[in-house]
Design an enzyme around this catalytic site. Structure first.
Site, PDB file in Angstrom:
ATOM      1  N   ASP A 177       0.856  -1.187   0.000  1.00 54.44           N
ATOM      2  CA  ASP A 177       0.000   0.000   0.000  1.00 54.44           C
ATOM      3  C   ASP A 177       0.900   1.249   0.000  1.00 54.44           C
ATOM      4  OD1 ASP A 177      -2.386   1.414   0.174  1.00 54.44           O
ATOM      5  OD2 ASP A 177      -2.554   1.227   2.362  1.00 54.44           O
TER       6      ASP A 177
ATOM      7  N   GLY B  52      -7.834   8.194   7.438  1.00 53.47           N
ATOM      8  CA  GLY B  52      -8.122   8.543   8.824  1.00 53.47           C
ATOM      9  C   GLY B  52      -9.529   9.082   8.992  1.00 53.47           C
TER      10      GLY B  52
END
Ligand code: 13P
Length: 283
Positions: free
Chosen positions: A84, A180
């Site tokens: 990632d 987030g």
């Protein structure tokens, strides 16, 4: 079985559902995710950030651990082990050499020309090893922002160029999501998303999947999203459950009991996401 992610991504694009990408942080998380995805009969992408790789020891450790768990747990669904946000060509090559079956090269901090040149280099190496490649265009922000910077949204013409000229298998255009926790509702540009999908026919990836309302995720899938990246929501589910367990069991010190205390909550979140994405029974 560990596989290149191209086929599962193309199937998701054509079948109008999305494959879940869950980030892993340790052995237990990997086991929980593998077991629940197997129970749901869903294809799966295990995402490993460079930070998580470092935390777990290195690419070799992660690769060996994932392969061994797949064997020991008798996992039969297709699983891609995916780097990632690979920050350099070297990092992508190192992951490939260690046995990762998919990599993301994140050249979003570079100019389009530089991003394209480096992505092509990763694609050339990946093709030799039957590894799929994801690239990023525009810039997907982080938790510090909480809202996406509209200037960082991918331009359609840049996305089309990177998508078609680099030879990648799937594309992550920055279109309003952030990693987030969101401050307010994300402002996703579905119009651009649809246009990029129509002009490239590539499966698209939506990063920052935690905290996006379900109806927006469904609209995203209608507009070409074939992979949703989820990390923070698993972290929140797990840590909440573990915190409660520790508060209620102050004398427990066995790490197995502590880590396991988050298993049910994590598996519940994984199941909900798989049902939302429609990837259940698609393995
Ligand atoms: P979240 O942590 O917001 O779910 O984002 C995960 C992600 O996009 C990993 O690439």
């Amino acid at each position: 079985m560990l596989v290149n992610a191209k086929e599962m991504m193309n199937k998701a694009r054509d079948g109008h559902y999305a494959v879940p990408h869950f980030n892993i942080n340790n052995l237990e998380w990997t086991r929980f995710i593998l077991e629940e995805s197997e129970a749901m009969n869903s294809p799966l992408i295990l995402g490993v950030s460079e930070g998580a790789k470092k935390y777990m020891g290195g690419f070799q450790t992660v690769s060996a651990m994932v392969k061994a768990l797949i064997k020991d747990l008798n996992i039969t669904i297709p699983v891609a082990l995916h780097l990632d946000h690979g920050s350099s060509v070297e990092s992508c090559k190192e992951a490939i050499d260690a046995g990762f079956t998919s990599v993301m090269f994140d050249g979003s901090k570079y100019s389009l020309e530089e991003n394209l040149a480096m992505t092509k280099e990763v694609v050339a190496y990946a093709k030799l090893h039957d590894v799929s490649v994801e690239a990023e265009i525009g810039h997907i922000g982080g938790e510090e922002d909480g809202v996406a910077d509209e200037l960082a949204y991918a331009k359609v013409e840049d996305a089309v160029r990177l998508g078609l000229e680099s030879g990648i298998d799937f594309l992550a255009p920055a279109l309003g999501s952030v990693h987030g926790i969101y401050k307010g509702e994300p402002k996703l540009d579905f119009g651009r998303m649809k246009e990029i999908k129509e002009k490239t026919n590539l499966p698209l990836v939506l990063h920052g999947g935690s905290g996006i309302p379900d109806d927006m995720i469904r609209t995203g899938i209608d507009c070409g999203i074939a992979k949703l990246n989820i990390n923070t929501e698993l972290q929140i589910a797990w840590s909440k459950a573990v915190r409660t367990f520790l508060n209620e069991n102050v004398s427990v010190y066995d790490p197995r009991k502590i880590i396991k205390a988050g298993e049910a909550a994590m598996k519940e979140t994984i199941k909900d996401k798989i049902l939302l994405l429609g990837s259940n029974d698609r393995a």
